[in-house]
Scaffold this motif. Structure first.
Motif, PDB file in Angstrom:
ATOM      1  N   LYS A 134       0.811  -1.229  -0.027  1.00  0.00           N
ATOM      2  CA  LYS A 134       0.038   0.110  -0.012  1.00  0.00           C
ATOM      3  C   LYS A 134       0.729   1.053  -0.038  1.00  0.00           C
ATOM      4  O   LYS A 134       0.287   2.294   0.425  1.00  0.00           O
ATOM      5  CB  LYS A 134      -1.073  -0.023   1.351  1.00  0.00           C
ATOM      6  CG  LYS A 134      -1.949  -1.002   1.301  1.00  0.00           C
ATOM      7  CD  LYS A 134      -2.702  -1.052   2.613  1.00  0.00           C
ATOM      8  CE  LYS A 134      -3.563   0.147   2.805  1.00  0.00           C
ATOM      9  NZ  LYS A 134      -4.305   0.166   4.018  1.00  0.00           N
ATOM     10  N   ASP A 135       1.891   1.231  -0.385  1.00  0.00           N
ATOM     11  CA  ASP A 135       2.942   2.501  -0.512  1.00  0.00           C
ATOM     12  C   ASP A 135       2.857   2.991   0.996  1.00  0.00           C
ATOM     13  O   ASP A 135       3.295   4.115   1.066  1.00  0.00           O
ATOM     14  CB  ASP A 135       2.258   3.445  -1.391  1.00  0.00           C
ATOM     15  CG  ASP A 135       3.592   4.361  -1.899  1.00  0.00           C
ATOM     16  OD1 ASP A 135       4.741   4.209  -1.759  1.00  0.00           O
ATOM     17  OD2 ASP A 135       3.109   5.667  -2.119  1.00  0.00           O
ATOM     18  N   ASN A 136       2.915   2.102   1.863  1.00  0.00           N
ATOM     19  CA  ASN A 136       3.076   2.469   3.078  1.00  0.00           C
ATOM     20  C   ASN A 136       4.599   1.877   3.824  1.00  0.00           C
ATOM     21  O   ASN A 136       4.824   0.915   3.933  1.00  0.00           O
ATOM     22  CB  ASN A 136       2.255   1.665   4.079  1.00  0.00           C
ATOM     23  CG  ASN A 136       2.135   2.265   5.359  1.00  0.00           C
ATOM     24  OD1 ASN A 136       3.061   2.847   6.054  1.00  0.00           O
ATOM     25  ND2 ASN A 136       0.774   1.938   6.220  1.00  0.00           N
ATOM     26  N   LYS A 137       5.474   2.964   4.277  1.00  0.00           N
ATOM     27  CA  LYS A 137       6.539   2.596   4.572  1.00  0.00           C
ATOM     28  C   LYS A 137       6.536   1.846   6.055  1.00  0.00           C
ATOM     29  O   LYS A 137       7.609   0.986   6.168  1.00  0.00           O
ATOM     30  CB  LYS A 137       7.370   3.937   5.008  1.00  0.00           C
ATOM     31  CG  LYS A 137       7.887   4.929   3.656  1.00  0.00           C
ATOM     32  CD  LYS A 137       8.928   4.069   2.759  1.00  0.00           C
ATOM     33  CE  LYS A 137       9.232   4.898   1.770  1.00  0.00           C
ATOM     34  NZ  LYS A 137      10.062   4.365   0.736  1.00  0.00           N
ATOM     35  N   GLU A 138       5.646   1.837   6.543  1.00  0.00           N
ATOM     36  CA  GLU A 138       5.414   0.945   7.744  1.00  0.00           C
ATOM     37  C   GLU A 138       5.391  -0.443   7.675  1.00  0.00           C
ATOM     38  O   GLU A 138       5.643  -1.434   8.202  1.00  0.00           O
ATOM     39  CB  GLU A 138       4.276   1.341   8.702  1.00  0.00           C
ATOM     40  CG  GLU A 138       4.784   3.013   9.247  1.00  0.00           C
ATOM     41  CD  GLU A 138       5.844   2.998  10.245  1.00  0.00           C
ATOM     42  OE1 GLU A 138       5.793   2.165  11.053  1.00  0.00           O
ATOM     43  OE2 GLU A 138       6.481   3.964  10.124  1.00  0.00           O
ATOM     44  N   LEU A 139       4.754  -0.771   6.338  1.00  0.00           N
ATOM     45  CA  LEU A 139       4.606  -2.184   5.784  1.00  0.00           C
ATOM     46  C   LEU A 139       5.557  -2.504   4.979  1.00  0.00           C
ATOM     47  O   LEU A 139       5.355  -3.006   3.807  1.00  0.00           O
ATOM     48  CB  LEU A 139       3.104  -2.362   5.464  1.00  0.00           C
ATOM     49  CG  LEU A 139       1.932  -1.846   6.200  1.00  0.00           C
ATOM     50  CD1 LEU A 139       0.791  -2.011   5.492  1.00  0.00           C
ATOM     51  CD2 LEU A 139       2.101  -2.766   7.611  1.00  0.00           C
ATOM     52  N   MET A 140       6.844  -2.258   5.121  1.00  0.00           N
ATOM     53  CA  MET A 140       8.019  -2.603   4.203  1.00  0.00           C
ATOM     54  C   MET A 140       8.943  -3.389   4.993  1.00  0.00           C
ATOM     55  O   MET A 140       9.454  -3.332   6.146  1.00  0.00           O
ATOM     56  CB  MET A 140       8.710  -1.312   3.883  1.00  0.00           C
ATOM     57  CG  MET A 140       9.788  -1.609   2.981  1.00  0.00           C
ATOM     58  SD  MET A 140      10.458   0.074   2.344  1.00  0.00           S
ATOM     59  CE  MET A 140      11.910  -0.415   1.542  1.00  0.00           C
ATOM     60  N   GLY A 141       9.525  -4.407   4.380  1.00  0.00           N
ATOM     61  CA  GLY A 141      10.587  -5.388   4.927  1.00  0.00           C
ATOM     62  C   GLY A 141      10.688  -6.493   4.157  1.00  0.00           C
ATOM     63  O   GLY A 141      10.317  -6.706   2.943  1.00  0.00           O
ATOM     64  N   ARG A 142      11.496  -7.697   4.699  1.00  0.00           N
ATOM     65  CA  ARG A 142      11.891  -8.819   3.895  1.00  0.00           C
ATOM     66  C   ARG A 142      10.932  -9.864   4.228  1.00  0.00           C
ATOM     67  O   ARG A 142      10.543  -9.853   5.643  1.00  0.00           O
ATOM     68  CB  ARG A 142      13.479  -9.249   4.305  1.00  0.00           C
ATOM     69  CG  ARG A 142      14.455  -8.142   3.885  1.00  0.00           C
ATOM     70  CD  ARG A 142      15.816  -8.678   4.420  1.00  0.00           C
ATOM     71  NE  ARG A 142      16.203  -9.812   3.697  1.00  0.00           N
ATOM     72  CZ  ARG A 142      17.268 -10.409   3.712  1.00  0.00           C
ATOM     73  NH1 ARG A 142      18.245 -10.145   4.889  1.00  0.00           N
ATOM     74  NH2 ARG A 142      17.567 -11.508   3.040  1.00  0.00           N
ATOM     75  N   VAL A 143      10.580 -10.694   3.290  1.00  0.00           N
ATOM     76  CA  VAL A 143       9.734 -11.618   3.359  1.00  0.00           C
ATOM     77  C   VAL A 143      10.319 -12.864   4.107  1.00  0.00           C
ATOM     78  O   VAL A 143      11.459 -13.498   3.671  1.00  0.00           O
ATOM     79  CB  VAL A 143       9.134 -12.119   2.280  1.00  0.00           C
ATOM     80  CG1 VAL A 143       8.041 -13.484   2.261  1.00  0.00           C
ATOM     81  CG2 VAL A 143       8.190 -11.236   1.335  1.00  0.00           C
ATOM     82  N   GLU A 144       9.597 -13.208   5.286  1.00  0.00           N
ATOM     83  CA  GLU A 144      10.268 -14.156   6.214  1.00  0.00           C
ATOM     84  C   GLU A 144       9.734 -15.754   5.828  1.00  0.00           C
ATOM     85  O   GLU A 144      10.074 -16.755   5.539  1.00  0.00           O
ATOM     86  CB  GLU A 144      10.185 -14.197   7.734  1.00  0.00           C
ATOM     87  CG  GLU A 144      10.884 -12.850   8.089  1.00  0.00           C
ATOM     88  CD  GLU A 144      12.541 -13.063   7.975  1.00  0.00           C
ATOM     89  OE1 GLU A 144      12.910 -14.275   8.543  1.00  0.00           O
ATOM     90  OE2 GLU A 144      13.117 -12.327   7.626  1.00  0.00           O
ATOM     91  N   THR A 145       8.359 -15.913   5.677  1.00  0.00           N
ATOM     92  CA  THR A 145       7.588 -16.856   5.493  1.00  0.00           C
ATOM     93  C   THR A 145       6.073 -16.480   4.835  1.00  0.00           C
ATOM     94  O   THR A 145       5.520 -15.548   5.382  1.00  0.00           O
ATOM     95  CB  THR A 145       7.510 -17.954   6.654  1.00  0.00           C
ATOM     96  OG1 THR A 145       6.859 -19.111   6.192  1.00  0.00           O
ATOM     97  CG2 THR A 145       6.688 -17.357   7.699  1.00  0.00           C
ATOM     98  N   LEU A 146       5.549 -17.556   4.227  1.00  0.00           N
ATOM     99  CA  LEU A 146       3.999 -17.441   4.029  1.00  0.00           C
ATOM    100  C   LEU A 146       3.372 -18.519   4.780  1.00  0.00           C
ATOM    101  O   LEU A 146       3.787 -19.876   4.337  1.00  0.00           O
ATOM    102  CB  LEU A 146       3.883 -17.450   2.551  1.00  0.00           C
ATOM    103  CG  LEU A 146       2.542 -17.613   2.210  1.00  0.00           C
ATOM    104  CD1 LEU A 146       1.711 -16.475   2.321  1.00  0.00           C
ATOM    105  CD2 LEU A 146       2.486 -18.011   0.634  1.00  0.00           C
TER     106      LEU A 146
END
Length: 279
Positions: A134-146
């Motif tokens: 959502k173009d939200n810097k708070e929801l940004m990071g590296r994917v760990e698992t699904l």
């Protein structure tokens, strides 16, 4: 009289318990075997999926799905041993109704599960990809698992965020690392003085950028500079460079900061009227 009735009821239940005791033992044994087989088979199948698949995210998701399916089969076998064939038949016959009721009552869980299936097969990201929702810097990071219900990402400041799969599927998702290359940029405002040259200052900045070991300089990914505006003798230059996106934090954030400091220090040493403003 009351005690006689109570004694008779207790005897009846005790007799029924003794009658079901062997079946309970067999059902418990079957349940233990089912758990053991589900763990072993899911681990075996998961190992082969991980070995043959180029997508560990999909392999992990399918492994968990297989494990829960095997456990469900084992539970149904246990119910049949206990003589609850009617319950099993009702579970199978009423699967459609059950799915409707569960889907209505547990709408969010069902929605996230189905979204997880879509994400596992659609694969908009891989393990360790850097994504943003959502173009939200708070929801940004590296994917760990699904997981079956959530997608786990780890932010650059060490926080773990469990995102509902439905949110990840529904909202716009930016994948910064899938292409393998990314082009960061920054601006430089420098006063070249009355006798300065735009070409000269751009050449000096480009020397600093190209000297960085993590900057890519090849035909399809060359660094370059554009002139945004000129106000008197002050030029605002825009610097673009390419780097590997495998490690987003190192390849973009840290490298960009190092280049900005190096450019400012280099221009200061070249004797420009005042230190360059880099942003």
């Amino acid at each position: 009289m009351v005690f006689d009735d109570l004694h008779r009821v207790i005897n009846t239940y005790w007799t029924q318990f003794l009658y079901l005791l062997p079946k309970l033992g067999v059902a418990l044994l079957l349940l233990i075997i089912a758990v053991f087989v589900a763990n072993r088979l899911s681990r075996l199948i998961g190992g082969r999926l991980h070995g043959q698949s180029h997508d560990p995210l999909l392999a992990e998701f399918l492994t968990r799905l297989i494990k829960w399916a095997l456990l469900l089969v084992g539970l149904m076998l246990c119910l049949q041993v206990l003589g609850m064939t009617g319950v099993v038949s009702g579970m199978v016959a009423g699967a459609g109704l059950t799915a409707f009721v569960v889907g209505f009552a547990l709408k969010d869980i069902a929605e996230n599960f189905l979204a997880g299936v879509v994400l596992a097969f659609n694969r908009p990201f891989r393990i360790h990809d850097t994504i943003q929702i959502k173009d939200n810097k708070e929801l940004m990071g590296r994917v760990e698992t699904l997981n079956l219900r959530t997608t786990l990402i780890k932010t650059f400041d060490g926080r773990h965020i469990y995102l509902p799969n439905a949110l990840v599927l529904r909202e716009a998702l930016i994948n910064f690392t899938r292409d393998g290359f990314i082009r960061p940029d920054f601006q430089v405002a420098v006063d070249i003085g009355p006798d300065g040259s735009s070409e000269r200052v751009q050449q000096q900045i480009m020397e600093v950028v190209r000297a960085a070991p993590d900057v890519i300089d090849e035909p399809q990914h060359r660094p370059y500079i554009t002139l945004d505006k000129a106000e008197g003798t002050v030029l605002t230059l825009h610097v673009y460079f390419w780097t590997s996106s495998e490690d987003y934090r190192r390849g973009v954030l840290e490298l960009k900061s190092e280049l900005m400091q190096a450019v400012r220090q280099h221009l200061g040493k070249q004797g420009y009227p005042k230190p360059a403003t880099v942003s």
